[in-house]
Design a protein around this motif. Sequence first.
Motif, PDB file in Angstrom:
ATOM      1  N   ALA A  38     -22.233   8.784  -0.103  1.00  0.00           N
ATOM      2  CA  ALA A  38     -21.736   7.294  -0.310  1.00  0.00           C
ATOM      3  C   ALA A  38     -22.100   6.625  -1.543  1.00  0.00           C
ATOM      4  CB  ALA A  38     -22.097   6.677   0.941  1.00  0.00           C
ATOM      5  N   LEU A  39     -23.318   6.849  -1.950  1.00  0.00           N
ATOM      6  CA  LEU A  39     -24.064   6.296  -3.293  1.00  0.00           C
ATOM      7  C   LEU A  39     -23.107   6.750  -4.380  1.00  0.00           C
ATOM      8  CD1 LEU A  39     -27.554   6.252  -2.606  1.00  0.00           C
ATOM      9  CD2 LEU A  39     -26.209   4.361  -2.824  1.00  0.00           C
ATOM     10  N   VAL A 119     -29.341  -0.593  -4.856  1.00  0.00           N
ATOM     11  CA  VAL A 119     -30.127  -1.012  -3.603  1.00  0.00           C
ATOM     12  C   VAL A 119     -29.412  -0.866  -2.523  1.00  0.00           C
ATOM     13  CG1 VAL A 119     -31.515  -2.863  -2.728  1.00  0.00           C
ATOM     14  CG2 VAL A 119     -31.156  -2.737  -5.048  1.00  0.00           C
ATOM     15  N   LEU A 120     -30.159  -0.137  -1.360  1.00  0.00           N
ATOM     16  CA  LEU A 120     -29.562  -0.271   0.146  1.00  0.00           C
ATOM     17  C   LEU A 120     -30.056  -1.271   0.672  1.00  0.00           C
ATOM     18  CD1 LEU A 120     -29.102   3.608   0.954  1.00  0.00           C
ATOM     19  CD2 LEU A 120     -27.326   1.842   0.781  1.00  0.00           C
ATOM     20  N   GLN A 121     -29.251  -2.294   1.153  1.00  0.00           N
ATOM     21  CA  GLN A 121     -29.905  -3.442   1.691  1.00  0.00           C
ATOM     22  C   GLN A 121     -29.516  -3.682   2.997  1.00  0.00           C
ATOM     23  OE1 GLN A 121     -30.170  -6.714  -1.074  1.00  0.00           O
ATOM     24  NE2 GLN A 121     -30.520  -8.300   0.488  1.00  0.00           N
ATOM     25  N   ASN A 125     -28.015  -6.931  10.292  1.00  0.00           N
ATOM     26  CA  ASN A 125     -27.607  -5.762  10.866  1.00  0.00           C
ATOM     27  C   ASN A 125     -26.602  -4.837  10.307  1.00  0.00           C
ATOM     28  OD1 ASN A 125     -29.596  -6.238  13.023  1.00  0.00           O
ATOM     29  ND2 ASN A 125     -28.123  -7.566  14.001  1.00  0.00           N
ATOM     30  N   ASN A 126     -26.105  -5.200   9.265  1.00  0.00           N
ATOM     31  CA  ASN A 126     -25.212  -4.312   8.417  1.00  0.00           C
ATOM     32  C   ASN A 126     -25.944  -3.727   6.946  1.00  0.00           C
ATOM     33  OD1 ASN A 126     -23.061  -4.786  10.100  1.00  0.00           O
ATOM     34  ND2 ASN A 126     -22.673  -6.685   9.217  1.00  0.00           N
ATOM     35  N   LEU A 127     -25.661  -2.628   6.785  1.00  0.00           N
ATOM     36  CA  LEU A 127     -26.334  -1.935   5.598  1.00  0.00           C
ATOM     37  C   LEU A 127     -25.203  -2.318   4.504  1.00  0.00           C
ATOM     38  CD1 LEU A 127     -28.447  -0.172   4.726  1.00  0.00           C
ATOM     39  CD2 LEU A 127     -27.134   1.691   5.199  1.00  0.00           C
ATOM     40  N   PHE A 128     -25.721  -2.594   3.397  1.00  0.00           N
ATOM     41  CA  PHE A 128     -24.644  -2.774   2.110  1.00  0.00           C
ATOM     42  C   PHE A 128     -25.440  -1.782   0.925  1.00  0.00           C
ATOM     43  CE2 PHE A 128     -23.712  -6.455   4.568  1.00  0.00           C
ATOM     44  CZ  PHE A 128     -22.313  -6.583   4.417  1.00  0.00           C
ATOM     45  N   ASP A 149     -20.084  -2.420   2.018  1.00  0.00           N
ATOM     46  CA  ASP A 149     -20.594  -2.438   3.750  1.00  0.00           C
ATOM     47  C   ASP A 149     -20.661  -0.719   3.937  1.00  0.00           C
ATOM     48  OD1 ASP A 149     -21.425  -2.401   5.963  1.00  0.00           O
ATOM     49  OD2 ASP A 149     -19.877  -3.939   6.735  1.00  0.00           O
ATOM     50  N   GLU A 150     -21.888  -0.458   4.253  1.00  0.00           N
ATOM     51  CA  GLU A 150     -22.047   1.057   4.356  1.00  0.00           C
ATOM     52  C   GLU A 150     -22.514   1.356   5.774  1.00  0.00           C
ATOM     53  OE1 GLU A 150     -20.800   3.357   2.666  1.00  0.00           O
ATOM     54  OE2 GLU A 150     -20.907   3.011   0.656  1.00  0.00           O
TER      55      GLU A 150
END
Length: 205
Positions: A38-39, A119-121, A125-128, A149-150
């Motif tokens: 994904a990255l 950055v994975l932030q 409750n959503n991972l971006f 949005d991941e």
Amino acid sequence: MKFWQKAFFAGLLLFLVGFDALGFTLARRSYELNAGYALQTALMEQGVIEKSLYDNIMNSAPQFTQLNSENLRFAVAPYAAYYKNQGVAMAVYLDGPAVYNGFPAYTPKGTGENEKAIVLQEINNNLFCVIESHLPAPLDTLVFIYAKDESALTAFRTDVTRLFLFISGIAAVLLGGALLFMLIGLTRPFRKLSAAAAEISGGDY
């Protein structure tokens, strides 16, 4: 507690610990592989959007006496609206203040030129996946923020973990039945011998 009962619970416990440890390790590894993919995909997409945005601003530059915040917002807004429908938010900063901010949850880290901050932030409750970079010169005073949005990664990890727990439960039931049957069969001669010894000690010769 009888010997066969101790052996049954000990064997079942060892299996559950080992199987669950293996399951969680595989789930974590699968998550890491998917996160890496994904990255890489996000980096490629971010590069395409950054290049397109750069070209659009450079092509629009001759129409303005100067590239101020208002003019830049005019050039950025159409791109932001288009990619927002594809799950990508973006923001552009000029010497500190935001020219366009479609992702206010993120604060720029202050990367250097030719550098990218990835950055994975987790937000609400959503991972971006957030990527921060400077546009190429002569627009290197502009900071470009890309956010995708991941949350599917988190959902994938949860689903895999639940699947392993479900499989672990079924395997524990099957193994428990097989282990119980085997232990009862193996210990039957000892139980008969113990019963006979009890009868003899009670005077029944």
